[in-house]
Scaffold this motif. Structure first.
Motif, PDB file in Angstrom:
ATOM      1  N   VAL A  36      17.163  15.113  -8.181  1.00  0.00           N
ATOM      2  CA  VAL A  36      17.631  16.643  -7.924  1.00  0.00           C
ATOM      3  C   VAL A  36      18.579  16.695  -6.595  1.00  0.00           C
ATOM      4  O   VAL A  36      19.811  17.407  -6.881  1.00  0.00           O
ATOM      5  CB  VAL A  36      16.418  17.285  -7.838  1.00  0.00           C
ATOM      6  CG1 VAL A  36      16.832  18.858  -7.670  1.00  0.00           C
ATOM      7  CG2 VAL A  36      15.705  17.348  -9.093  1.00  0.00           C
ATOM      8  N   VAL A  54      15.689  15.475 -15.894  1.00  0.00           N
ATOM      9  CA  VAL A  54      16.670  15.781 -14.601  1.00  0.00           C
ATOM     10  C   VAL A  54      18.127  15.574 -14.858  1.00  0.00           C
ATOM     11  O   VAL A  54      19.002  16.639 -14.872  1.00  0.00           O
ATOM     12  CB  VAL A  54      16.273  14.927 -13.106  1.00  0.00           C
ATOM     13  CG1 VAL A  54      17.098  15.554 -12.369  1.00  0.00           C
ATOM     14  CG2 VAL A  54      14.868  15.655 -13.053  1.00  0.00           C
ATOM     15  N   ILE A  95      12.315  11.889  -8.792  1.00  0.00           N
ATOM     16  CA  ILE A  95      12.641  13.124  -9.277  1.00  0.00           C
ATOM     17  C   ILE A  95      13.238  13.915  -8.204  1.00  0.00           C
ATOM     18  O   ILE A  95      14.534  14.434  -8.355  1.00  0.00           O
ATOM     19  CB  ILE A  95      11.545  14.135  -9.622  1.00  0.00           C
ATOM     20  CG1 ILE A  95      10.845  13.110 -11.031  1.00  0.00           C
ATOM     21  CG2 ILE A  95      12.042  15.440 -10.277  1.00  0.00           C
ATOM     22  CD1 ILE A  95       9.745  13.939 -11.629  1.00  0.00           C
ATOM     23  N   ASN A 137       9.772  14.564 -16.892  1.00  0.00           N
ATOM     24  CA  ASN A 137      10.509  15.495 -15.872  1.00  0.00           C
ATOM     25  C   ASN A 137      11.554  14.704 -15.282  1.00  0.00           C
ATOM     26  O   ASN A 137      12.626  15.022 -15.132  1.00  0.00           O
ATOM     27  CB  ASN A 137       9.616  16.225 -14.727  1.00  0.00           C
ATOM     28  CG  ASN A 137       8.758  17.138 -15.226  1.00  0.00           C
ATOM     29  OD1 ASN A 137       9.387  17.534 -16.042  1.00  0.00           O
ATOM     30  ND2 ASN A 137       7.679  17.356 -14.522  1.00  0.00           N
ATOM     31  N   ARG A 165      15.221  23.647 -10.101  1.00  0.00           N
ATOM     32  CA  ARG A 165      15.301  22.142  -9.604  1.00  0.00           C
ATOM     33  C   ARG A 165      14.932  22.216  -7.796  1.00  0.00           C
ATOM     34  O   ARG A 165      14.062  21.410  -7.371  1.00  0.00           O
ATOM     35  CB  ARG A 165      16.599  21.347  -9.625  1.00  0.00           C
ATOM     36  CG  ARG A 165      16.981  21.312 -11.132  1.00  0.00           C
ATOM     37  CD  ARG A 165      16.195  20.340 -11.865  1.00  0.00           C
ATOM     38  NE  ARG A 165      16.846  20.223 -13.210  1.00  0.00           N
ATOM     39  CZ  ARG A 165      16.082  19.492 -14.049  1.00  0.00           C
ATOM     40  NH1 ARG A 165      14.828  19.359 -13.997  1.00  0.00           N
ATOM     41  NH2 ARG A 165      16.724  19.416 -15.412  1.00  0.00           N
ATOM     42  N   HIS A 177      22.833  17.729  -6.796  1.00  0.00           N
ATOM     43  CA  HIS A 177      23.712  18.672  -5.761  1.00  0.00           C
ATOM     44  C   HIS A 177      24.550  18.383  -4.847  1.00  0.00           C
ATOM     45  O   HIS A 177      24.808  18.544  -3.733  1.00  0.00           O
ATOM     46  CB  HIS A 177      22.633  19.533  -5.065  1.00  0.00           C
ATOM     47  CG  HIS A 177      21.706  20.564  -5.709  1.00  0.00           C
ATOM     48  ND1 HIS A 177      20.479  20.173  -6.657  1.00  0.00           N
ATOM     49  CD2 HIS A 177      21.839  21.938  -6.113  1.00  0.00           C
ATOM     50  CE1 HIS A 177      20.107  21.248  -7.188  1.00  0.00           C
ATOM     51  NE2 HIS A 177      20.992  22.213  -6.934  1.00  0.00           N
ATOM     52  N   ILE A 216      22.327  20.851 -13.780  1.00  0.00           N
ATOM     53  CA  ILE A 216      21.972  21.747 -13.035  1.00  0.00           C
ATOM     54  C   ILE A 216      22.585  23.504 -13.306  1.00  0.00           C
ATOM     55  O   ILE A 216      23.694  23.262 -13.817  1.00  0.00           O
ATOM     56  CB  ILE A 216      22.334  21.505 -11.571  1.00  0.00           C
ATOM     57  CG1 ILE A 216      23.786  21.324 -11.400  1.00  0.00           C
ATOM     58  CG2 ILE A 216      21.528  20.199 -11.048  1.00  0.00           C
ATOM     59  CD1 ILE A 216      24.196  21.155  -9.993  1.00  0.00           C
ATOM     60  N   ASP A 263      20.442  25.130  -7.894  1.00  0.00           N
ATOM     61  CA  ASP A 263      19.629  25.361  -9.019  1.00  0.00           C
ATOM     62  C   ASP A 263      18.355  25.756  -8.675  1.00  0.00           C
ATOM     63  O   ASP A 263      17.583  24.671  -8.092  1.00  0.00           O
ATOM     64  CB  ASP A 263      19.678  24.117 -10.025  1.00  0.00           C
ATOM     65  CG  ASP A 263      18.765  24.208 -11.237  1.00  0.00           C
ATOM     66  OD1 ASP A 263      17.562  24.797 -11.242  1.00  0.00           O
ATOM     67  OD2 ASP A 263      19.467  23.530 -12.250  1.00  0.00           O
ATOM     68  N   GLN A 276      11.410  22.490  -7.211  1.00  0.00           N
ATOM     69  CA  GLN A 276      10.565  21.426  -7.531  1.00  0.00           C
ATOM     70  C   GLN A 276      11.009  20.559  -6.524  1.00  0.00           C
ATOM     71  O   GLN A 276       9.766  19.830  -6.128  1.00  0.00           O
ATOM     72  CB  GLN A 276      11.303  20.652  -8.871  1.00  0.00           C
ATOM     73  CG  GLN A 276      10.525  19.607  -9.600  1.00  0.00           C
ATOM     74  CD  GLN A 276      11.428  19.235 -10.851  1.00  0.00           C
ATOM     75  OE1 GLN A 276      12.422  19.384 -10.999  1.00  0.00           O
ATOM     76  NE2 GLN A 276      10.641  18.697 -11.649  1.00  0.00           N
ATOM     77  N   ASP A 307      19.477  17.300 -18.506  1.00  0.00           N
ATOM     78  CA  ASP A 307      19.730  18.896 -18.462  1.00  0.00           C
ATOM     79  C   ASP A 307      20.720  19.323 -17.527  1.00  0.00           C
ATOM     80  O   ASP A 307      21.172  20.620 -17.573  1.00  0.00           O
ATOM     81  CB  ASP A 307      18.359  19.674 -18.011  1.00  0.00           C
ATOM     82  CG  ASP A 307      17.455  19.369 -18.979  1.00  0.00           C
ATOM     83  OD1 ASP A 307      17.667  18.803 -20.109  1.00  0.00           O
ATOM     84  OD2 ASP A 307      16.086  19.361 -18.753  1.00  0.00           O
TER      85      ASP A 307
END
Length: 533
Positions: free
Chosen positions: A507, A384, A503, A380, A430, A511, A389, A427, A433, A387
């Motif tokens: 994320v 992050v 993580i 994961n 995310r 953002h 967002i 996202d 998460q 991939d």
């Protein structure tokens, strides 16, 4: 008795005299009339001359009084006979109150030179563009330009001199200032580390170049002046450069900047940051353009190296990501087998193993489960950034409620969701998460009989600000930064791999936000994070 003939002769002579007298009287009468007429004409002419003289005198007096420049009349010894208003204002003297000699106002250093000029004026009859420094009544020194001429009498003998004095003190100061500024500008241009060139659209060559540009391109000053900037521009860059220059002279833009290649005298290329600015006259018409050329070859080299490095890193990241998935698959397979074997062993030997053996087996099972979770978290974490967002419009209140529903919340812990703000783009996967990780941490570390977790959010400027607060054990300040690092966790909880908060941090940063914690041991913990609107 007189002779009759003699009498007749006398009579005839008398008749002739009478006739001559009559003729003379006629001529006298005619001449008297002519003289009278001439006398009358002279009277009229004299009146006209007097009127003309008065008019011309008045005009001259008006010119003398109202002329903008100072006007002086003086005798041949320099004694001032007459001053106009401008001269009185310039010098500060009133000759009606006290006599004035112009030579007494001349600055000592100029006196000898002035006497020579006076002599030349007397001999030639005029003197132009004569410059002297005069000291006014208030002690101020003025640089004046004098144009003068001699005044002659009817016999052609010099009797006086007249002159126009123009104060050029400020004009000369301005010239000196302009010259000084020009010299300073020349020094700046010549010593500038950046190449500078002055040119216009129609010139066959550069009007001005500095030493830095000569050194950069390997040409002498004279060689560069015979070339246009476009001739020095690399062939690949000429089309764009010509287009921008055309826009400049068409008035579409006033300045532009390009990074482009130039051709050096030795045939090599040099990358330079080129800025071109229009120079306009008082009618807003472009007369020149100034070009500054900064060598950025090293920057360009580093940029190309950076691009190559990024390509290599991107390729390596892809390879590492693939490798991580392969390794995780290869690691999880035996872990699942071990987990299954442990379960079978416990079931088969449940009646045969003592309590200590069962504890060890349970411990092994926990470790296998933790290892499986660790591998998932690593995957994961690595995915992050790769991939990215996927932005979509989300209802944050609903997202938080959905997150709470999938968590196993013990009965002694209460979760309050106070997050009510309008929908925004983020996202969803995310962000869920993030909340799942933060709420799970609060649940897992809760040490109170009555646990409380509160979730809040507000809009603050161009960001959304969220908080997850609990009344758990709290975190020492020593760990406020460390907990966001990979493989760092507080305590030794069986469900913690030390990656979850790392993580979350990634994320939040995706953002364009940040995350931090506020906590004191024994007083609970509040995690804050923001995301850009």
């Amino acid at each position: 008795m007189e002779n009759p003939n003699k009498i007749k002769i006398l009579e005839r002579a008398l008749e002739r005299q009478k006739a001559a007298r009559i003729e003379a009287e006629k001529i006298l009468e005619q001449k008297s009339l002519e003289l009278y007429n001439i006398s009358e004409e002279l009277k009229v002419s004299n009146l006209k001359l007097q009127e003309l003289l008065i008019q011309r005198t008045s005009e001259l007096e008006g010119v003398f009084v109202n002329i903008i420049d100072a006007y002086i009349v003086m005798d041949l010894d320099g004694n001032v006979l007459k001053l106009n208003k401008a001269a009185t204002k310039m010098l500060g003297y009133n000759i009606n109150k006290k006599p004035l000699n112009l030579l007494s106002l001349v600055k000592k250093e100029y006196l000898e030179y002035t006497l020579k000029a006076f002599k030349e004026l007397y001999n030639k009859g005029y003197y132009t563009n004569f410059r002297i420094v005069l000291t006014t009544k208030n002690g101020e020194e003025k640089l004046v330009q004098v144009n003068s001429s001699i005044i002659y009498n009817n016999e052609g003998k010099p009797i006086a001199a007249q002159g126009i004095l123009r104060d050029i003190t400020k004009e000369e100061q301005d010239k000196e200032l302009i010259e000084e500024q020009k010299n300073q500008l020349d020094i700046i241009i010549d010593h500038s580390p950046i190449g500078i060139a002055l040119s216009n659209k129609d010139d066959n060559g550069l009007i001005l170049v500095n030493e830095a540009l000569c050194n950069m391109l390997g040409y002498s000053n004279e060689e560069l002046k015979s070339k246009k900037i476009m001739e020095l521009t690399h062939h690949d860059e000429r089309e764009e450069s010509s287009k921008r220059l055309e826009q400049l002279y068409n008035g579409e833009i006033d300045t532009y900047t390009l990074n482009k290649k130039y051709l050096k005298k030795n045939g090599k290329n040099v990358w330079a940051r080129t800025s071109v600015t229009a120079v306009k006259n008082s009618h807003h018409k472009i007369i020149y353009h100034v070009t500054t050329i900064e060598d950025i070859s090293k920057e360009k080299k580093l940029e190309l190296q950076k691009e190559e490095l990024l390509k290599n890193l991107e390729s390596q990241n892809e390879q590492l990501n693939e490798y991580a998935h392969i390794v995780s698959h290869d690691l999880k397979s035996p872990l699942r087998s071990i987990s299954a074997l442990l379960t079978w062993t416990k079931e088969d030997l449940a009646t045969k193993l003592n309590e200590e053996n069962m504890i060890n087996l349970n411990l092994m099972e926990d470790k296998v489960e933790k290892m499986d979770q660790l591998i998932s978290d690593i995957l994961n974490y690595s995915s992050v950034q790769n991939d990215g967002i996927n932005l979509e419009l989300i209802d944050i209140n609903q997202l938080i409620e959905n997150t709470i529903e999938i968590l196993l919340v013990p009965n002694h812990i209460k979760i309050i969701n106070n997050c009510y703000i309008p929908s925004f783009k983020a996202d969803a996967v995310r962000l869920q998460q993030v909340f799942q990780n933060l709420i799970s941490n609060s649940i897992n570390y809760m040490d109170k009989e009555q646990g409380l977790i509160e979730i809040d959010c507000i809009e603050k400027g161009n960001k959304h600000l969220f908080s997850v607060k609990d009344n758990g054990p709290g975190i020492s300040k020593d760990y406020h930064q460390k907990i966001f690092e990979v493989f760092n966790s507080i305590g030794n909880h069986k469900n913690s791999t030390g990656i979850g908060l790392s993580i979350v941090k990634k994320v939040v940063e995706l953002h364009k936000g940040k995350i931090w914690v506020e906590s004191e041991p024994g007083e609970g913990t509040t995690f804050f994070f923001s995301i850009k609107k």
